[in-house]
Design a protein around this motif. Structure first.
Motif, PDB file in Angstrom:
ATOM      1  N   LEU A 168       0.842  -1.153  -0.241  1.00  8.50           N
ATOM      2  CA  LEU A 168       0.192   0.080  -0.161  1.00  8.50           C
ATOM      3  C   LEU A 168       0.902   1.213   0.008  1.00  8.50           C
ATOM      4  O   LEU A 168       1.652   1.512   0.882  1.00  8.50           O
ATOM      5  CB  LEU A 168      -0.960   0.103   1.438  1.00  8.50           C
ATOM      6  N   TRP A 169       0.734   2.093  -1.054  1.00  5.31           N
ATOM      7  CA  TRP A 169       1.649   3.032  -1.165  1.00  5.31           C
ATOM      8  C   TRP A 169       1.057   4.320  -1.777  1.00  5.31           C
ATOM      9  O   TRP A 169       0.422   4.306  -3.003  1.00  5.31           O
ATOM     10  CB  TRP A 169       3.034   2.754  -2.106  1.00  5.31           C
ATOM     11  N   GLU A 170       0.743   5.348  -1.023  1.00  5.00           N
ATOM     12  CA  GLU A 170      -0.024   6.414  -1.312  1.00  5.00           C
ATOM     13  C   GLU A 170       0.696   7.233  -2.479  1.00  5.00           C
ATOM     14  O   GLU A 170      -0.056   8.180  -3.091  1.00  5.00           O
ATOM     15  CB  GLU A 170      -0.205   7.161  -0.117  1.00  5.00           C
ATOM     16  N   GLY A 193       2.523   0.572   5.349  1.00  4.15           N
ATOM     17  CA  GLY A 193       3.752   1.410   5.845  1.00  4.15           C
ATOM     18  C   GLY A 193       3.291   2.209   7.408  1.00  4.15           C
ATOM     19  O   GLY A 193       2.364   1.998   7.535  1.00  4.15           O
ATOM     20  N   PRO A 194       4.223   2.592   7.893  1.00  7.16           N
ATOM     21  CA  PRO A 194       4.152   3.334   9.123  1.00  7.16           C
ATOM     22  C   PRO A 194       3.375   5.011   9.050  1.00  7.16           C
ATOM     23  O   PRO A 194       3.181   5.310   7.912  1.00  7.16           O
ATOM     24  CB  PRO A 194       5.698   3.686   9.711  1.00  7.16           C
ATOM     25  N   GLU A 195       3.175   5.220  10.152  1.00  8.22           N
ATOM     26  CA  GLU A 195       2.562   6.600   9.977  1.00  8.22           C
ATOM     27  C   GLU A 195       3.278   7.570   9.156  1.00  8.22           C
ATOM     28  O   GLU A 195       2.696   8.342   8.651  1.00  8.22           O
ATOM     29  CB  GLU A 195       2.633   7.100  11.542  1.00  8.22           C
ATOM     30  N   GLY A 197       4.994   6.705   6.490  1.00  8.22           N
ATOM     31  CA  GLY A 197       5.061   6.214   5.184  1.00  8.22           C
ATOM     32  C   GLY A 197       6.550   5.564   4.974  1.00  8.22           C
ATOM     33  O   GLY A 197       7.532   5.836   5.888  1.00  8.22           O
ATOM     34  N   VAL A 214       0.364  -0.164  -4.762  1.00 10.06           N
ATOM     35  CA  VAL A 214      -1.196   0.123  -5.260  1.00 10.06           C
ATOM     36  C   VAL A 214      -1.620   1.278  -4.182  1.00 10.06           C
ATOM     37  O   VAL A 214      -1.208   1.387  -3.100  1.00 10.06           O
ATOM     38  CB  VAL A 214      -1.938  -1.054  -5.013  1.00 10.06           C
ATOM     39  N   LEU A 216      -4.880   3.512  -2.816  1.00  9.99           N
ATOM     40  CA  LEU A 216      -6.113   3.442  -2.285  1.00  9.99           C
ATOM     41  C   LEU A 216      -7.189   4.726  -2.686  1.00  9.99           C
ATOM     42  O   LEU A 216      -7.969   4.784  -1.953  1.00  9.99           O
ATOM     43  CB  LEU A 216      -6.282   3.194  -0.942  1.00  9.99           C
ATOM     44  N   GLY A 217      -6.442   5.502  -3.402  1.00  5.83           N
ATOM     45  CA  GLY A 217      -7.154   6.776  -3.865  1.00  5.83           C
ATOM     46  C   GLY A 217      -6.649   7.735  -3.008  1.00  5.83           C
ATOM     47  O   GLY A 217      -5.505   7.546  -2.495  1.00  5.83           O
ATOM     48  N   ARG A 219      -7.588   9.919  -0.681  1.00  7.21           N
ATOM     49  CA  ARG A 219      -7.321  10.188   0.831  1.00  7.21           C
ATOM     50  C   ARG A 219      -6.072   9.418   1.442  1.00  7.21           C
ATOM     51  O   ARG A 219      -5.877   8.244   1.131  1.00  7.21           O
ATOM     52  CB  ARG A 219      -8.683   9.751   1.507  1.00  7.21           C
ATOM     53  N   ILE A 220      -5.405  10.059   2.480  1.00  5.42           N
ATOM     54  CA  ILE A 220      -4.586   9.368   3.227  1.00  5.42           C
ATOM     55  C   ILE A 220      -4.946   8.873   4.350  1.00  5.42           C
ATOM     56  O   ILE A 220      -5.521   9.258   5.317  1.00  5.42           O
ATOM     57  CB  ILE A 220      -3.387  10.385   3.665  1.00  5.42           C
ATOM     58  N   LEU A 221      -5.035   7.432   4.359  1.00  4.27           N
ATOM     59  CA  LEU A 221      -5.724   6.732   5.560  1.00  4.27           C
ATOM     60  C   LEU A 221      -4.401   6.467   6.830  1.00  4.27           C
ATOM     61  O   LEU A 221      -3.249   6.258   6.271  1.00  4.27           O
ATOM     62  CB  LEU A 221      -6.260   5.236   5.151  1.00  4.27           C
TER      63      LEU A 221
HETATM   64  N1  SAM Z   1       2.801   9.630   3.513  1.00  6.62           N
HETATM   65  C1  SAM Z   1       1.702   9.676   4.459  1.00  6.62           C
HETATM   66  C2  SAM Z   1       1.106  10.988   4.545  1.00  6.62           C
HETATM   67  O1  SAM Z   1       1.549  11.796   3.724  1.00  6.62           O
HETATM   68  O2  SAM Z   1       0.551  11.132   5.795  1.00  6.62           O
HETATM   69  C3  SAM Z   1       2.080   8.865   5.781  1.00  6.62           C
HETATM   70  C4  SAM Z   1       1.760   7.265   5.425  1.00  6.62           C
HETATM   71  S1  SAM Z   1      -0.081   6.854   5.782  1.00  6.62           S
HETATM   72  C5  SAM Z   1      -0.510   7.700   7.087  1.00  6.62           C
HETATM   73  C6  SAM Z   1       0.304   5.182   6.431  1.00  6.62           C
HETATM   74  C7  SAM Z   1       0.534   4.062   5.475  1.00  6.62           C
HETATM   75  O3  SAM Z   1      -0.993   3.777   4.977  1.00  6.62           O
HETATM   76  C8  SAM Z   1       0.966   4.264   4.055  1.00  6.62           C
HETATM   77  O4  SAM Z   1       2.408   4.034   4.558  1.00  6.62           O
HETATM   78  C9  SAM Z   1       0.462   3.366   3.131  1.00  6.62           C
HETATM   79  O5  SAM Z   1       0.895   1.981   3.534  1.00  6.62           O
HETATM   80  C10 SAM Z   1      -0.911   3.527   3.647  1.00  6.62           C
HETATM   81  N2  SAM Z   1      -1.995   4.403   2.931  1.00  6.62           N
HETATM   82  C11 SAM Z   1      -2.519   5.378   3.524  1.00  6.62           C
HETATM   83  N3  SAM Z   1      -3.183   6.016   2.844  1.00  6.62           N
HETATM   84  C12 SAM Z   1      -2.987   5.463   1.461  1.00  6.62           C
HETATM   85  C13 SAM Z   1      -3.457   5.494   0.120  1.00  6.62           C
HETATM   86  N4  SAM Z   1      -4.305   6.323  -0.069  1.00  6.62           N
HETATM   87  N5  SAM Z   1      -3.111   4.743  -0.722  1.00  6.62           N
HETATM   88  C14 SAM Z   1      -2.055   3.756  -0.745  1.00  6.62           C
HETATM   89  N6  SAM Z   1      -1.768   3.460   0.723  1.00  6.62           N
HETATM   90  C15 SAM Z   1      -2.245   4.389   1.550  1.00  6.62           C
END
Ligand code: SAM
Length: 246
Positions: A168-170, A193-195, A197, A214, A216-217, A219-221
Protein backbone atom coordinates in the motif's frame (compact mmCIF):
# COMPACT_ATOMS: atom_id res chain seq x y z
CA UNK A 1 -21.69 -22.48 23.58
CA UNK A 2 -18.58 -20.85 25.03
CA UNK A 3 -15.29 -21.73 23.30
CA UNK A 4 -11.67 -21.66 24.48
CA UNK A 5 -8.30 -22.19 22.83
CA UNK A 6 -6.12 -24.73 24.63
CA UNK A 7 -2.80 -26.34 23.71
CA UNK A 8 -3.09 -29.20 21.22
CA UNK A 9 -1.34 -31.74 23.43
CA UNK A 10 -4.07 -31.74 26.11
CA UNK A 11 -6.86 -32.27 23.57
CA UNK A 12 -5.89 -35.77 22.50
CA UNK A 13 -7.43 -37.84 25.33
CA UNK A 14 -11.05 -38.51 26.37
CA UNK A 15 -10.69 -36.05 29.26
CA UNK A 16 -9.19 -32.53 29.18
CA UNK A 17 -7.65 -30.75 32.19
CA UNK A 18 -9.02 -27.22 32.77
CA UNK A 19 -6.29 -24.99 34.18
CA UNK A 20 -4.70 -21.51 34.11
CA UNK A 21 -6.41 -18.87 31.94
CA UNK A 22 -9.02 -21.30 30.56
CA UNK A 23 -10.05 -22.34 34.07
CA UNK A 24 -10.10 -18.72 35.26
CA UNK A 25 -12.23 -17.57 32.31
CA UNK A 26 -14.81 -20.35 32.45
CA UNK A 27 -15.08 -20.84 36.22
CA UNK A 28 -14.43 -17.37 37.64
CA UNK A 29 -15.40 -14.93 34.87
CA UNK A 30 -18.23 -16.88 33.20
CA UNK A 31 -19.15 -18.90 36.35
CA UNK A 32 -19.77 -22.06 34.33
CA UNK A 33 -20.52 -25.19 36.35
CA UNK A 34 -20.21 -28.97 36.24
CA UNK A 35 -22.52 -30.28 33.51
CA UNK A 36 -22.12 -27.23 31.28
CA UNK A 37 -20.98 -27.84 27.70
CA UNK A 38 -18.04 -25.97 26.13
CA UNK A 39 -15.99 -26.10 22.93
CA UNK A 40 -12.22 -26.53 23.23
CA UNK A 41 -10.06 -25.75 20.18
CA UNK A 42 -6.35 -26.28 19.54
CA UNK A 43 -6.06 -23.32 17.14
CA UNK A 44 -5.14 -25.54 14.17
CA UNK A 45 -8.68 -26.61 13.31
CA UNK A 46 -9.34 -29.36 15.91
CA UNK A 47 -12.57 -28.78 17.85
CA UNK A 48 -13.85 -30.78 20.86
CA UNK A 49 -17.39 -30.57 22.24
CA UNK A 50 -16.82 -31.16 25.97
CA UNK A 51 -18.84 -31.32 29.19
CA UNK A 52 -17.40 -29.94 32.41
CA UNK A 53 -17.02 -32.96 34.70
CA UNK A 54 -15.26 -31.48 37.70
CA UNK A 55 -14.35 -28.00 39.01
CA UNK A 56 -12.13 -27.45 42.05
CA UNK A 57 -10.56 -24.31 43.56
CA UNK A 58 -7.72 -24.05 41.03
CA UNK A 59 -8.63 -26.35 38.18
CA UNK A 60 -10.96 -28.95 36.80
CA UNK A 61 -11.54 -31.35 33.93
CA UNK A 62 -13.95 -31.85 31.04
CA UNK A 63 -15.09 -34.99 29.23
CA UNK A 64 -14.78 -35.04 25.44
CA UNK A 65 -18.18 -35.87 23.89
CA UNK A 66 -17.32 -35.30 20.23
CA UNK A 67 -14.36 -34.05 18.17
CA UNK A 68 -14.03 -32.79 14.59
CA UNK A 69 -11.89 -30.65 12.25
CA UNK A 70 -12.93 -27.16 11.10
CA UNK A 71 -11.36 -25.13 8.29
CA UNK A 72 -10.99 -21.37 8.28
CA UNK A 73 -13.05 -20.03 5.38
CA UNK A 74 -11.25 -16.66 5.53
CA UNK A 75 -9.01 -15.90 2.54
CA UNK A 76 -5.40 -16.35 3.80
CA UNK A 77 -3.76 -12.94 4.11
CA UNK A 78 -0.24 -12.35 5.48
CA UNK A 79 -0.14 -8.80 6.88
CA UNK A 80 3.29 -7.17 6.92
CA UNK A 81 2.62 -4.24 9.26
CA UNK A 82 5.08 -1.43 9.99
CA UNK A 83 5.02 -1.01 13.75
CA UNK A 84 2.77 1.93 14.69
CA UNK A 85 3.22 4.15 17.72
CA UNK A 86 1.70 3.39 21.12
CA UNK A 87 -0.50 0.34 21.47
CA UNK A 88 -2.05 0.60 17.99
CA UNK A 89 -0.53 -2.79 17.17
CA UNK A 90 -2.95 -4.25 19.74
CA UNK A 91 -5.85 -2.79 17.72
CA UNK A 92 -4.39 -4.10 14.44
CA UNK A 93 -4.03 -7.60 15.91
CA UNK A 94 -7.57 -7.58 17.30
CA UNK A 95 -9.37 -6.22 14.23
CA UNK A 96 -7.12 -8.07 11.80
CA UNK A 97 -7.98 -11.35 13.54
CA UNK A 98 -11.70 -10.60 13.34
CA UNK A 99 -11.28 -9.79 9.64
CA UNK A 100 -9.54 -13.08 8.91
CA UNK A 101 -5.80 -12.25 8.76
CA UNK A 102 -3.83 -15.54 8.86
CA UNK A 103 -0.37 -14.23 9.79
CA UNK A 104 0.92 -10.95 11.27
CA UNK A 105 4.54 -9.85 10.65
CA UNK A 106 5.32 -6.63 12.59
CA UNK A 107 8.07 -4.64 10.84
CA UNK A 108 10.74 -2.11 11.65
CA UNK A 109 10.93 0.62 8.99
CA UNK A 110 12.94 3.82 8.95
CA UNK A 111 9.88 5.82 10.04
CA UNK A 112 8.22 3.22 12.24
CA UNK A 113 8.61 2.83 15.98
CA UNK A 114 12.36 2.44 16.58
CA UNK A 115 13.70 -1.04 17.24
CA UNK A 116 14.94 -0.22 20.77
CA UNK A 117 11.39 0.73 21.77
CA UNK A 118 10.09 -2.67 20.75
CA UNK A 119 12.79 -5.15 21.64
CA UNK A 120 11.47 -8.69 21.41
CA UNK A 121 10.15 -8.72 24.95
CA UNK A 122 8.53 -12.01 25.97
CA UNK A 123 5.89 -9.98 27.76
CA UNK A 124 4.84 -8.11 24.61
CA UNK A 125 4.71 -11.29 22.54
CA UNK A 126 2.57 -12.96 25.21
CA UNK A 127 0.24 -9.97 25.26
CA UNK A 128 -0.04 -9.96 21.49
CA UNK A 129 -0.78 -13.71 21.49
CA UNK A 130 -3.49 -13.16 24.16
CA UNK A 131 -5.11 -10.41 22.05
CA UNK A 132 -5.19 -12.64 18.96
CA UNK A 133 -6.48 -15.63 20.95
CA UNK A 134 -9.29 -13.58 22.53
CA UNK A 135 -10.25 -12.04 19.15
CA UNK A 136 -10.25 -15.48 17.48
CA UNK A 137 -12.38 -16.86 20.33
CA UNK A 138 -14.84 -13.95 20.19
CA UNK A 139 -15.11 -14.04 16.37
CA UNK A 140 -15.42 -17.87 16.39
CA UNK A 141 -12.42 -18.53 14.18
CA UNK A 142 -11.29 -22.17 14.18
CA UNK A 143 -7.65 -21.22 13.57
CA UNK A 144 -5.37 -19.04 15.66
CA UNK A 145 -3.52 -16.51 13.45
CA UNK A 146 0.28 -16.55 13.72
CA UNK A 147 2.02 -13.50 15.22
CA UNK A 148 5.71 -13.19 14.37
CA UNK A 149 8.29 -11.32 16.43
CA UNK A 150 9.09 -7.83 15.03
CA UNK A 151 11.85 -7.87 12.40
CA UNK A 152 13.51 -5.52 9.89
CA UNK A 153 11.62 -4.94 6.64
CA UNK A 154 14.40 -6.46 4.50
CA UNK A 155 14.36 -9.73 6.46
CA UNK A 156 10.58 -10.10 6.23
CA UNK A 157 10.58 -9.26 2.50
CA UNK A 158 13.25 -11.92 1.89
CA UNK A 159 10.99 -14.60 3.41
CA UNK A 160 7.85 -13.70 1.42
CA UNK A 161 6.75 -16.31 -1.10
CA UNK A 162 3.07 -15.43 -1.45
CA UNK A 163 1.65 -15.61 -4.96
CA UNK A 164 0.32 -12.03 -4.89
CA UNK A 165 2.24 -9.30 -3.00
CA UNK A 166 0.69 -5.87 -2.59
CA UNK A 167 2.33 -2.81 -1.07
CA UNK A 168 0.00 0.00 0.00
CA UNK A 169 1.74 3.13 -1.24
CA UNK A 170 0.00 6.48 -1.33
CA UNK A 171 2.58 7.68 -3.85
CA UNK A 172 1.78 4.79 -6.17
CA UNK A 173 -0.40 5.50 -9.16
CA UNK A 174 -1.96 2.07 -9.80
CA UNK A 175 -5.34 1.65 -8.13
CA UNK A 176 -5.88 -1.42 -5.96
CA UNK A 177 -8.62 -2.98 -8.07
CA UNK A 178 -6.35 -3.17 -11.17
CA UNK A 179 -3.94 -5.43 -9.24
CA UNK A 180 -6.61 -7.92 -8.13
CA UNK A 181 -7.06 -10.96 -10.44
CA UNK A 182 -10.55 -12.37 -11.05
CA UNK A 183 -9.52 -15.74 -9.60
CA UNK A 184 -8.34 -15.71 -5.99
CA UNK A 185 -4.53 -16.07 -5.71
CA UNK A 186 -3.35 -19.06 -3.63
CA UNK A 187 -1.89 -16.67 -1.06
CA UNK A 188 -1.44 -12.93 -0.59
CA UNK A 189 0.99 -10.69 1.31
CA UNK A 190 -0.16 -7.17 2.18
CA UNK A 191 2.52 -4.61 3.11
CA UNK A 192 1.36 -1.54 5.06
CA UNK A 193 3.64 1.36 5.92
CA UNK A 194 4.18 3.36 9.14
CA UNK A 195 2.60 6.65 10.13
CA UNK A 196 5.44 8.45 8.35
CA UNK A 197 5.16 6.32 5.20
CA UNK A 198 7.81 4.21 3.45
CA UNK A 199 10.97 5.93 2.28
CA UNK A 200 12.02 5.55 -1.37
CA UNK A 201 14.63 2.89 -0.58
CA UNK A 202 12.08 0.75 1.29
CA UNK A 203 9.63 1.10 -1.59
CA UNK A 204 12.37 0.02 -4.01
CA UNK A 205 13.27 -3.01 -1.86
CA UNK A 206 9.62 -4.04 -1.65
CA UNK A 207 9.16 -3.76 -5.43
CA UNK A 208 12.37 -5.75 -5.94
CA UNK A 209 10.81 -8.45 -3.71
CA UNK A 210 7.82 -8.70 -6.02
CA UNK A 211 5.48 -6.30 -4.20
CA UNK A 212 3.18 -4.27 -6.46
CA UNK A 213 2.64 -0.69 -5.18
CA UNK A 214 -1.09 0.10 -5.19
CA UNK A 215 -2.99 3.23 -4.29
CA UNK A 216 -6.25 3.41 -2.32
CA UNK A 217 -7.23 6.72 -3.90
CA UNK A 218 -6.92 10.36 -2.91
CA UNK A 219 -7.40 10.20 0.85
CA UNK A 220 -4.44 9.42 3.14
CA UNK A 221 -5.58 6.73 5.59
CA UNK A 222 -3.93 5.97 8.91
CA UNK A 223 -1.78 2.86 8.76
CA UNK A 224 -4.29 0.74 10.68
CA UNK A 225 -7.24 2.05 8.64
CA UNK A 226 -5.49 1.20 5.37
CA UNK A 227 -4.79 -2.37 6.48
CA UNK A 228 -8.34 -2.95 7.74
CA UNK A 229 -9.93 -1.45 4.61
CA UNK A 230 -7.94 -3.61 2.19
CA UNK A 231 -8.37 -6.75 4.29
CA UNK A 232 -12.15 -6.24 4.22
CA UNK A 233 -12.10 -5.67 0.44
CA UNK A 234 -10.04 -8.87 -0.07
CA UNK A 235 -12.24 -10.94 2.26
CA UNK A 236 -15.31 -9.75 0.40
CA UNK A 237 -13.76 -10.44 -3.00
CA UNK A 238 -11.98 -13.73 -2.30
CA UNK A 239 -13.04 -14.80 1.17
CA UNK A 240 -16.11 -15.05 3.37
CA UNK A 241 -17.01 -11.48 4.30
CA UNK A 242 -20.58 -11.26 3.05
CA UNK A 243 -19.63 -12.80 -0.26
CA UNK A 244 -20.57 -15.94 -2.14
CA UNK A 245 -17.97 -17.93 -0.21
CA UNK A 246 -19.48 -17.15 3.20
N1 SAM B 1 2.62 9.58 3.41
C1 SAM B 1 1.56 9.56 4.41
C2 SAM B 1 1.14 10.99 4.75
O1 SAM B 1 1.37 11.86 3.89
O2 SAM B 1 0.59 11.21 5.83
C3 SAM B 1 1.98 8.85 5.63
C4 SAM B 1 1.72 7.36 5.54
S1 SAM B 1 0.06 6.82 5.81
C5 SAM B 1 -0.43 7.72 7.20
C6 SAM B 1 0.33 5.20 6.48
C7 SAM B 1 0.35 4.05 5.51
O3 SAM B 1 -0.98 3.73 5.11
C8 SAM B 1 1.11 4.29 4.24
O4 SAM B 1 2.49 3.99 4.40
C9 SAM B 1 0.44 3.32 3.28
O5 SAM B 1 0.96 2.01 3.45
C10 SAM B 1 -1.01 3.35 3.73
N2 SAM B 1 -1.85 4.30 3.02
C11 SAM B 1 -2.52 5.34 3.55
N3 SAM B 1 -3.24 5.98 2.63
C12 SAM B 1 -3.02 5.34 1.45
C13 SAM B 1 -3.48 5.52 0.10
N4 SAM B 1 -4.34 6.48 -0.23
N5 SAM B 1 -3.03 4.69 -0.87
C14 SAM B 1 -2.16 3.69 -0.56
N6 SAM B 1 -1.71 3.45 0.69
C15 SAM B 1 -2.13 4.28 1.69
Amino acid sequence: MHRFFVSADILIGSEVPLADETYHHLAVVLRLAVGDDILLLDGNGSVCHCRIADLQKRGGRAKVLQRWQETDTAFPIHLLQALPKGDKMDLILQKGTELGIRQFSPLFCQRSVPKKAVERSEQRCRRWQRIVSEAARQSRRPLLPRVDAPRELTKVLADCDEELRLMLWEEGSRLLHTALPDVAPASLALLVGPEGGFNREEARQAMESGFQPVSLGPRILRSETAGFAVTAILQHRYGDLGSAGS
